[in-house]
Design a protein around this motif. Structure first.
Motif, PDB file in Angstrom:
ATOM      1  N   GLU B 281      51.998  25.875  19.480  1.00 32.61           N
ATOM      2  CA  GLU B 281      52.705  26.372  18.292  1.00 32.61           C
ATOM      3  C   GLU B 281      51.696  26.924  17.303  1.00 32.61           C
ATOM      4  N   ALA B 302      53.077  30.277  21.561  1.00 35.10           N
ATOM      5  CA  ALA B 302      54.519  30.470  21.381  1.00 35.10           C
ATOM      6  C   ALA B 302      54.723  31.177  20.043  1.00 35.10           C
ATOM      7  N   SER B 304      57.277  33.492  17.660  1.00 35.00           N
ATOM      8  CA  SER B 304      58.688  33.873  17.517  1.00 35.00           C
ATOM      9  C   SER B 304      58.833  35.390  17.426  1.00 35.00           C
ATOM     10  N   THR B 310      61.142  33.787  21.635  1.00 37.11           N
ATOM     11  CA  THR B 310      59.687  33.930  21.572  1.00 37.11           C
ATOM     12  C   THR B 310      59.275  35.198  22.297  1.00 37.11           C
TER      13      THR B 310
END
Lengths: 419, 419
Positions: B281, B302, B304, B310
């Motif tokens: 993340e 990851a 967005s 994603t």
């Protein structure tokens, strides 16, 4: 009349030449090989030194004989021949019946009884041999880049080729160019100019099959590339990180075997006699002693030359023998084989070669150009000719090595090993 | 002022783009990779189906960055990162200090916890994966040629690709062409036209990342090549000679995994949080949570997208992220990353493709031509572009597969195995 069943073991130069000579004839040919591809062995050293890709010098056997309707290709490993029942036995099970059998199963390296050397000094007979050597050479340079100990670094940058025949000379020249020139700008901590390449030959001179003046020209040319030539030196030991030669220890991490060959176990399959190198003794017409249904050709056969020695294990000999045997089978007449020697070539590095065509002897760049042309011309299949030609031109003008890949996982992620 | 030390893990699309963006800057870059080559992964399926050679789609990392004096290349396997002392730990021993760290270590396949499937259904991430798949496909055809039992022969001629994303669609199309067309004249006992190729996808349609109309066009095109598409089917089991799907047993000897990917263990190295697919993340500016010295990009991160999902694990995303991170490091300012989507491509067989460029959607031969041009254009290094272009033209006009080699000893000489 039923069609004769011809079985050919081996799709090298000899087996393939025989197969092709049966084109259009009223016979059924079964071509057996352990691998699915024919290999242009004379260029294998270029795969080993990252100049060419495997597919550039190999072609699928099925594709080569696709248009010859009387040929069946079998991927299989031969384990024996039953000369009474006239069948060839395969490891996969099954027996292939023959009326005539042509054995062209080639040769492999021989370590003169020291098979434990094989793991440290791979030879050069198959594509996996060549990629294994390539991995070692490239990985040695990578390890040298991060090695802090000066002695160990020098050992990593030392390359030893054992055997001063054409393969050894070609390998040593190509390694010298790869390690000393092609990659010279790629490293930061090491200068590959410090690489040392040794070529060790037990006999008194390199290229023993060539006339003396070409031998010494070849030696001069290869020394100019930075190779240290040691003739008259026998190798007494080979280990992971050194070679024992003349009582001295030569630290080296990359060792390539180009010294001895041993014929495939054809003599054992056939239950017939062989010479010291395992080659089957044959009659003038290439049949084996006492059985005119079985022929042995190429590196597997010991055939005398006019000088009292035996013919060398090179492609032209195998091809002429393959065609000769096919002609005999089709005509039903026994005829002695005569080798027509069109010339003998060896290349040294990027733009030198020596050529022995009997009265005509060439060396230097012109010889190299002739060598290139001959090799591209004889490569099986148009695609290969085209791609190899393009790769060579590219290498020639840029000094790059396009195929410098280390693809094996085993070599790149050895735990605990300093790389 | 001392020069910033930038360490980049991974020489894929992301790591290489970042490296290049530092060209000429007053920083010291260390580029670490487990392998010595950058791989053009989008064409890996062509190596797996014998259309290209490994060296055609890979280039030595050292050669790529040779002219960039501020880069040092290290062949090494990362085992962890010490974020307090700011060093990267290598399996080979040694720690590499950094001021900024860019993690671009990519992804590998994931078998959704069924790692025992891996041995029967290899995936497609590295060159050894690709040559392993190639060996299986070619060897299955060879074994079918000599197999006398009809049921077993059919299983040998059945190829299953699991996963209907771009890689799965490309693999299924290329296998269908290889098995049904390219080699059709090469065999005597079998007609490769009897080959069956299945493409199994768990979701409701192929190419889930594309608009629905292109999905269905792709399905139509691939069915025309003879591929049986099974959408909405989950694979429940994979064994050596069959796949369990929808409660049924589908006998097949060649199974290819193109279903799931799992990020490299970067989250573990960094001691930070990751999503279900193992991706780290990151913040808007691609730094990890609570440490602005560490950036994660490409398949390992990851990130967005605007639609709440994603970003996909494709080369353009990784490249843009690599450049974005380098720009931030050089300017010293944090800026959010925005992905510019230039289009999404997938190819189906020899002369069809689908392209999604937002408003513009293409399919059919024109899309294929665009796809070819784009891929040749983006291939690293002139030699590769040139050779790949030539190989493709050759394949296109002749339907040959130049690189149809089975080189592994292990596969060709399995004792007791019917081949």
């Amino acid at each position: 009349m039923t069609r004769q069943r011809i079985v050919i073991i081996g799709a090298g130069f000899g087996g393939l030449a025989a197969t092709r000579a049966f084109a259009g004839a009223a016979v059924d040919v079964t071509l057996i090989d352990r691998r699915n591809h024919h290999l242009f062995q004379p260029l294998l050293y270029q795969v080993a030194t990252a100049g060419l890709s495997p597919a550039d010098i190999a072609a699928p056997i099925r594709a080569i004989v696709r248009d010859q309707a009387n040929v069946r290709v079998l991927l299989g490993t031969v384990t024996g021949v039953d000369r009474i029942r006239r069948t060839v036995k395969l490891a996969q099970g099954g027996e292939i019946p023959y009326d005539r059998l042509i054995v062209a199963s080639g040769a492999r390296h021989s370590y003169f009884g020291r098979d434990d050397w094989a793991q440290h000094a791979p030879g050069l007979k198959s594509i996996s041999d060549a990629t294994a050597v390539r991995h070692r050479v490239l990985l040695a340079l990578e390890r040298a880049e991060t090695e802090e100990d000066e002695t160990r670094r020098q050992a990593l940058l030392t390359f030893v080729v054992i055997g001063g025949g054409p393969t050894g000379v070609e390998m040593a020249g190509a390694i010298a160019e790869l390690a000393r020139r092609s990659v010279s700008k790629d490293f930061r901590s090491i200068t590959p100019h410090c690489s040392r390449v040794y070529l060790i030959e037990g006999g008194p001179r390199l290229l023993a099959g060539f006339p003396e003046d070409l031998s010494s020209k070849a030696r001069g040319a290869i020394e100019q590339l930075g190779v240290t030539v040691m003739t008259g030196h026998r190798v007494e030991g080979v280990a992971e990180d050194h070679v024992l030669v003349g009582g001295e220890c030569l630290p080296a991490h990359t060792i390539v075997w180009a010294a001895g060959v041993q014929a495939s176990p054809a003599a054992k399959w056939l239950g017939t006699s062989s010479d010291r190198a395992g080659r089957v003794e044959v009659n003038d017409d290439l049949t084996i002693l006492g059985d005119d249904r079985v022929f042995v050709i190429g590196d597997t056969a010991a055939v005398s030359n006019l000088q009292g020695g035996t013919l060398p294990g090179i492609a032209p000999v195998a091809k002429q023998q393959g065609r000769h045997v096919a002609r005999q089978i089709l005509s039903g007449r026994s005829e002695p084989f005569r080798y027509r020697n069109w010339g003998n070539l060896a290349t040294i590095g990027r733009h030198r070669a020596v050529i022995d065509m009997g009265r005509l002897r060439l060396s230097g760049p012109l010889a190299w150009l002739l060598w290139c042309t001959a090799h591209i011309f004889f490569l099986v299949g148009f695609r290969n000719r085209f791609i190899v030609g393009a790769s060579w031109l590219w290498n020639y003008f840029t000094f790059q090595r396009g195929a410098r890949l280390i693809t094996s996982d085993a070599l790149t992620i050895q735990q605990g090993d300093r790389i």
